[in-house]
Scaffold this motif. Structure first.
Motif, PDB file in Angstrom:
ATOM      1  N   ASP A   1       0.474  -1.427  -0.347  1.00  0.00           N
ATOM      2  CA  ASP A   1      -0.289  -0.004  -0.129  1.00  0.00           C
ATOM      3  C   ASP A   1       0.742   0.956   0.324  1.00  0.00           C
ATOM      4  O   ASP A   1       0.670   2.100   1.176  1.00  0.00           O
ATOM      5  CB  ASP A   1      -1.195  -0.055   1.041  1.00  0.00           C
ATOM      6  CG  ASP A   1      -2.291   1.057   1.342  1.00  0.00           C
ATOM      7  OD1 ASP A   1      -2.405   1.205  -0.444  1.00  0.00           O
ATOM      8  OD2 ASP A   1      -2.308   1.451   2.071  1.00  0.00           O
ATOM      9  N   ILE A   2       1.844   1.400  -0.430  1.00  0.00           N
ATOM     10  CA  ILE A   2       2.524   2.477  -1.203  1.00  0.00           C
ATOM     11  C   ILE A   2       1.202   4.161  -1.912  1.00  0.00           C
ATOM     12  O   ILE A   2       0.458   4.014  -1.902  1.00  0.00           O
ATOM     13  CB  ILE A   2       3.782   2.650  -2.348  1.00  0.00           C
ATOM     14  CG1 ILE A   2       2.893   2.069  -3.173  1.00  0.00           C
ATOM     15  CG2 ILE A   2       4.450   1.585  -2.099  1.00  0.00           C
ATOM     16  CD1 ILE A   2       4.030   2.437  -4.868  1.00  0.00           C
ATOM     17  N   PRO A   3       1.712   4.989  -1.608  1.00  0.00           N
ATOM     18  CA  PRO A   3       1.013   6.072  -2.237  1.00  0.00           C
ATOM     19  C   PRO A   3       0.623   6.070  -3.308  1.00  0.00           C
ATOM     20  O   PRO A   3      -0.914   6.728  -2.947  1.00  0.00           O
ATOM     21  CB  PRO A   3       2.244   7.561  -1.426  1.00  0.00           C
ATOM     22  CG  PRO A   3       3.193   6.933  -0.482  1.00  0.00           C
ATOM     23  CD  PRO A   3       3.047   5.515  -0.407  1.00  0.00           C
ATOM     24  N   SER A   4       1.120   5.593  -4.125  1.00  0.00           N
ATOM     25  CA  SER A   4       0.440   5.356  -5.009  1.00  0.00           C
ATOM     26  C   SER A   4      -0.538   4.589  -5.528  1.00  0.00           C
ATOM     27  O   SER A   4      -0.856   4.757  -6.717  1.00  0.00           O
ATOM     28  CB  SER A   4       2.059   5.449  -6.243  1.00  0.00           C
ATOM     29  OG  SER A   4       2.302   4.707  -6.601  1.00  0.00           O
ATOM     30  N   ALA A   5      -0.866   3.430  -4.780  1.00  0.00           N
ATOM     31  CA  ALA A   5      -1.523   2.383  -4.817  1.00  0.00           C
ATOM     32  C   ALA A   5      -2.569   3.053  -5.058  1.00  0.00           C
ATOM     33  O   ALA A   5      -3.479   2.326  -6.279  1.00  0.00           O
ATOM     34  CB  ALA A   5      -1.628   1.713  -3.534  1.00  0.00           C
TER      35      ALA A   5
END
Length: 365
Positions: free
Chosen positions: A281-285
Motif C-alpha cells: 500500500d505505497i502512496p501511489s497505490a
C-alpha cells in the motif's frame, strides 16, 4: 557565531559543568533530580546548544548514530516502501537525539560488508533491511555481538528481528482472489528468490492454492526486480505464454502497477477481464488505474519500531525475533473486482498450512 559550550549552560543554569555533562550525555546511574535535568535541558535549548559529537563520543563511547543498511544501492530509488519507512525511523532518531546514517552494500555483500561499518565506530547499531538468504557477512556481524536489528528476517541463529507475517498475508490475499472465482492466478515476486521476504510471499501464495485444491503452475510465476519496469516485463512474459491467468498477486505495489500496463496493452480490462492485487500500500497505490487492492504494511510505523528496537539493543536489551510485530490489512479497491472501500485485518495464525478461505479475513472497518 561563537559555539555555545557546556560552561555557558552551567553558568546560565546555576549548576556545575559536571552536572551539565551528565545530563546532556544521558549518563546512566547518575542521581539527579528531574527538576535539575529539565533546567539544564531548557537552558541548552534556550542558548541554542549543539552537541560536539566528537567530544560526546569520548565521554560516552557512543557516536549516537544508527546505521541503516540496504542490500543494494538503488533501493531508495525503486522501492517505494523505503522512503516512508525512513521517515518514521528518522522521526524517532531525531526525538531521541540520534542521527541516521544510510549505507548500501554491494551485491552480493563482501565478507566485511557490515563488520567494517561496525568497527569504524561511526554507528552504535545497525538496522539491516531485507537481507538475502545465507548472508555470511551479516551472520558474522551478529555473532560478534554488535547490536544488529534485522528488518524482516535472515532466518539465522541468534538474530534480533522485527517482521510481519508476510506468508500469512500473502496466503490471505491470494485466497481473496480465489474467493472471487479465480483459479489461474499468476504471481510475480518483487525480487529474486535470494531474498527471504520474496520466498515467504511465494510460500503464502502456494499455501492458498493448496488449501483451495488448486495446482501450482510454475508457468504462472515470475520474478521481478522491485521496479515498475520489471513488473511490466514479467507480466508480458506470462501473458505471452500459454499460462492463461485471470488474476495476479504481485509481490509489491510497484510490480503490480507495472504489470497493469502490460495487461491493458494485451487488450484486457482490469478488473473485468483480469484482477490485480499488490503488497505494501505505497502512496501511489490508491491512484493507480484502477485503484489497487493491496496489503497495507504500515511503512512509517515500521520505521518507528525499527528505531526504538535499535536503541534498545544499544542499551543491552534483547529484542529476539518478533515475527508478528505489526498488524497487516487487506485494502480492497477496484483492481480486484470486489466491492471497494473495505479494510480487512489479516488474521495472525501459524504460517504452516495457512487457510486462505475468505471467511478468515476479519472485517476491521
Amino acid at each position: 557565531m561563537r559555539r555555545v559550550t557546556t560552561h555557558d549552560i552551567a553558568r546560565e543554569a546555576g549548576v556545575s559543568r559536571t552536572t551539565v555533562s551528565h545530563v546532556l550525555n544521558d549518563q546512566p546511574g547518575i542521581n539527579l533530580s528531574p527538576k535539575t535535568k529539565e533546567r539544564v535541558l531548557a537552558t541548552a535549548r534556550k542558548l541554542g546548544y549543539v552537541p560536539n559529537s566528537a567530544a560526546q563520543m569520548l565521554v560516552t563511547g557512543r557516536s549516537r548514530c544508527i546505521g541503516l543498511v540496504f542490500p543494494r544501492p538503488d533501493l531508495l530509488a525503486v522501492d517505494a516502501f523505503i522512503p516512508s519507512m525512513i521517515y518514521g525511523l528518522n522521526e524517532v532518531c531525531r526525538e531521541r537525539g540520534y542521527r541516521l546514517v544510510i549505507e548500501a552494500t554491494k551485491e552480493p555483500p563482501g565478507d566485511d560488508a557490515y563488520s567494517d561499518l561496525a568497527k569504524s565506530k561511526r554507528v552504535d547499531s545497525l538496522i539491516v533491511i531485507n537481507p538475502r538468504k545465507g548472508d555470511i557477512a551479516l551472520q558474522k556481524t551478529i555473532k560478534s555481538k554488535f547490536p544488529v536489528l534485522i528488518a524482516g528476517t535472515a532466518e539465522g541463529p541468534g538474530e534480533n528481528a522485527i517482521a510481519t507475517q508476510e506468508d500469512q498475508a500473502s496466503c490471505q490475499i491470494t485466497g481473496h482472489l480465489i474467493s472471487l472465482g479465480h483459479q489461474r492466478i499468476a504471481h510475480i515476486g518483487h525480487a529474486s528468490l535470494d531474498y527471504v521476504a520474496v520466498c515467504r510471499r511465494l510460500e503464502g501464495y502456494r499455501n492458498a492454492l493448496e488449501t483451495a485444491n488448486l495446482l501450482f503452475d510454475q508457468a504462472l510465476v515470475a520474478q521481478g526486480d522491485f521496479t515498475l519496469e520489471s513488473g511490466y516485463i514479467a507480466m508480458k512474459q506470462i501473458l505471452a505464454s500459454n499460462a492463461r491467468p485471470t488474476a495476479l498477486f504481485a509481490g509489491n505495489d510497484s510490480i503490480a502497477i507495472g504489470a497493469m500496463l502490460a495487461i491493458r496493452e494485451a487488450g484486457l480490462s482490469i478488473p473485468r477481464d483480469f484482477a490485480v492485487v499488490g503488497y505494501d500500500d505505497i502512496p501511489s497505490a490508491a491512484y493507480a488505474c484502477p485503484p489497487l487492492t493491496t496489503v497495507r504494511t504500515h511503512a512509517y510505523e515500521h520505521g518507528k519500531l525499527f528505531a526504538e528496537a535499535a536503541i534498545r539493543l544499544m542499551d543491552k536489551e534483547e529484542i529476539g525475533s518478533q515475527q508478528d510485530a505489526l498488524p497487516l490489512e487487506l485494502i480492497i479497491r477496484e483492481s480486484c473486482g470486489a466491492k471497494a472501500g473495505k479494510i480487512n485485518s489479516i488474521s495472525s495464525r501459524p504460517s504452516s498450512k495457512n487457510r486462505s478461505d475468505s471467511r478468515s479475513l476479519k472485517k476491521n472497518s
